[in-house]
Design a protein around this motif. Structure first.
Motif, mmCIF file in Angstrom:
data_model
loop_
_atom_site.group_PDB
_atom_site.id
_atom_site.type_symbol
_atom_site.label_atom_id
_atom_site.label_comp_id
_atom_site.label_asym_id
_atom_site.label_seq_id
_atom_site.Cartn_x
_atom_site.Cartn_y
_atom_site.Cartn_z
ATOM 1 N N GLY A 135 -4.491 0.548 -6.701
ATOM 2 C CA GLY A 135 -5.548 0.557 -5.674
ATOM 3 C C GLY A 135 -5.241 1.486 -4.508
ATOM 4 O O GLY A 135 -6.081 1.668 -3.624
ATOM 5 N N TYR B 263 0.834 -1.208 0.000
ATOM 6 C CA TYR B 263 0.000 0.000 0.000
ATOM 7 C C TYR B 263 0.870 1.260 0.000
ATOM 8 O O TYR B 263 0.680 2.165 -0.814
ATOM 9 N N PRO C 249 -9.834 0.509 1.794
ATOM 10 C CA PRO C 249 -10.225 0.321 0.384
ATOM 11 C C PRO C 249 -9.146 -0.386 -0.432
ATOM 12 O O PRO C 249 -9.444 -1.172 -1.327
ATOM 13 N N PHE C 250 -7.884 -0.130 -0.089
ATOM 14 C CA PHE C 250 -6.787 -0.799 -0.804
ATOM 15 C C PHE C 250 -6.836 -2.312 -0.551
ATOM 16 O O PHE C 250 -6.682 -3.120 -1.468
ATOM 17 N N ARG D 247 -10.142 -8.229 -4.215
ATOM 18 C CA ARG D 247 -10.839 -8.392 -5.500
ATOM 19 C C ARG D 247 -9.876 -8.854 -6.599
ATOM 20 O O ARG D 247 -10.261 -9.566 -7.515
ATOM 21 N N GLN D 248 -8.632 -8.445 -6.498
ATOM 22 C CA GLN D 248 -7.631 -8.854 -7.493
ATOM 23 C C GLN D 248 -7.216 -10.306 -7.336
ATOM 24 O O GLN D 248 -6.428 -10.816 -8.113
ATOM 25 N N GLU E 47 -9.369 -4.068 0.175
ATOM 26 C CA GLU E 47 -10.517 -4.602 -0.569
ATOM 27 C C GLU E 47 -10.141 -4.766 -2.058
ATOM 28 O O GLU E 47 -10.474 -5.772 -2.688
ATOM 29 N N HIS E 48 -9.427 -3.793 -2.583
ATOM 30 C CA HIS E 48 -8.948 -3.852 -3.971
ATOM 31 C C HIS E 48 -8.069 -5.102 -4.151
ATOM 32 O O HIS E 48 -8.214 -5.847 -5.120
#
Ligand SMILES: Cc1cc2nc3c(=O)[nH]c(=O)nc-3n(C[C@H](O)[C@H](O)[C@H](O)COP(=O)(O)OP(=O)(O)OC[C@H]3O[C@@H](n4cnc5c(N)ncnc54)[C@H](O)[C@@H]3O)c2cc1C
Length: 417
Positions: A390, A91, A397-398, A404-405, A400-401
């Motif tokens: 992300g 991050y 939020p990162f 999802r990846q 979560e990104h």
């Protein structure tokens, strides 16, 4: 007396090789399920945390490998916390990649803060970096940092907070002190963590060290009750632009051109990258004195990089079955240019160097090679290409990104680059 450490864990030995990093990872994996419960204990030799950071920082081992190793051995829930911590590193990297000017602003402000240091602040600064501030915990951590090149995450947070809010010293000079001595010293994690503690990252939200926490998590080794400013307000600064920029597009490699492979201490595992199946005429790498001097790095930090580069050169020589060339003497730029010319290559390929001094050096090399019609091609890892974009807002939020990846499940095992 502290509790006995994990069997087989020898946290003080920092051998800057990929083999040592993998061995450290293997030892940690056996205990990884206890990490979420035990990692908060801040007592040397810090055997409840992985101490993988110098290896991850130089990419002697990869974030993907660390995540895959713990997932292979434990149910996902048991190692969630560790995976999240590894993602913090990604991050911060991504956040700075999308805002490289924050690094430039840090360097500029650091220069001005250093020049402006005078009077009692200058005395306090000298005492703090010598481990003589009079605050016992801070002094012990300053000495531990200088002697071992490492501090536990909580000690880093407390140190930064006391430096900024109790000693009232410029945060940039504390960050520089860390960067000078940390074996894992990193432009993104270090600068942005200091900014976070100061209240400049999440504006208005700072981290205040509390004496009670320090006493609890150091098993009573320190109790700075009454010594800390626990009421200070966050720092402020002229508003910097946090708008994320687009990442530079990742480059397609021309596989049919005669090529050389260039290694930097930003990524030292070329044999586990998408470059691994390419052919090269030679591989080169070496420490650049001007990078070390510019950041005022301590000798053990430079030595760690030097040995790590030598280890990577030897691995690359064996893997790609080509001669390796050490760029260790004299002018690094001139040596790299001469090496590329001697191989008569059309392109020099390197693994992406994120924001920092090595990126600047490669930009200079790029300009030099271009004069000879040689392209400098930077290959970015899939992990970075997928995850860095992300880092537009906060960590959650990162995270979560990343989920999802598919980076938090089995996909990490098949994603090779
Ligand atoms: C003021 C301050 C400065 C810091 N400077 C650096 C730095 O220069 N380089 C650096 O790698 N980390 C830095 N960190 C983050 C963190 O303290 C270290 O990564 C961690 O303590 C390394 O020890 P470990 O390998 O035993 O971590 P573990 O707890 O075992 O975590 C595993 C891995 O996750 C990553 N990680 C864990 N926590 C963090 C975090 N908060 N931020 C980023 N990555 C994390 C590291 O790569 C680490 O090796 C800093 C934190 C603070 C508060």
């Amino acid at each position: 007396m502290g509790r006995p450490g994990w069997p087989g864990f020898t946290p003080q030995a920092e051998t800057p090789t990929r083999a040592a990093g993998l061995a450290r990872l293997a030892t940690f994996v056996a205990h990884a399920a206890a990490y979420s419960r035990e990692r908060n204990r801040v007592v040397p030799p810090h055997d409840r945390v992985s101490r993988l950071s110098p290896y991850l920082r130089h990419r002697l081992i990869l974030e993907r490998e660390a995540v895959a190793a713990v997932l292979d051995a434990h149910p996902r829930d048991a190692v969630d916390k560790f995976i999240s911590e590894v993602l913090w590193r990604t991050y911060w990297k991504g956040w700075l990649e999308l805002r490289p000017h924050i690094w430039d602003a840090y360097l500029d402000r650091r220069r001005r803060d250093r020049d402006g240091l005078a009077g009692t602040a200058s005395v306090r600064y000298g005492e703090a970096i010598a481990g003589r501030s009079g605050i016992a915990c801070l002094d012990a951590w300053a000495r531990e940092l200088i002697e071992t090149g490492y501090l536990h995450n909580h000690a880093r947070m407390w140190f930064a907070s006391i430096w900024i809010f109790t000693l009232r010293l410029p945060w940039t000079l504390g960050a520089a002190f860390f960067l000078r001595h940390l074996l894992d010293g990193d432009p993104a994690s270090n600068t942005l963590s200091w900014r976070w503690v100061a209240g400049l990252h999440t504006r208005g939200k700072h981290y205040l060290a509390r004496a009670e926490n320090i006493a609890r998590y150091t098993d009573g080794r320190f109790d700075p009750k009454g010594e800390l400013d626990e009421q200070a307000l966050p720092l402020t600064e002229p508003l910097l632009d946090f708008t994320p920029r687009a990442l530079r597009a990742s480059v397609e490699l021309a596989t049919d051109l005669p090529s050389g492979l260039l290694l930097t201490p930003e990524d030292l595992a070329p044999e586990v990258s998408r470059l691994s199946r390419l052919g090269f005429r030679g591989v080169a790498g070496g420490w650049d004195e001007t990078v070390g001097e510019g950041l005022d790095l301590a000798p053990p930090v430079v030595d760690f990089s030097r040995v790590a580069i030598a280890d990577a050169l030897a691995r690359a020589e064996a893997h790609f079955a080509v001669p390796s060339h050490a760029l260790d003497e004299g002018d690094w730029l001139a040596a790299a240019e001469a090496w590329a010319l001697s191989l008569a290559v059309r392109q020099v390929v390197t693994l992406e160097t994120p924001v920092g001094r090595w990126r600047e050096r490669l930009e200079q090399l790029d300009a030099r090679l271009a004069k000879h019609g040689i392209a400098l091609v930077r290959s970015r890892r899939t992990w970075d290409s997928n995850l860095w974009p992300g880092a537009t807002r906060g960590f959650f939020p990162f995270h979560e990104h990343a989920r999802r990846q598919g980076h938090l499940d089995g996909l990490t095992r098949i994603n090779d680059a």
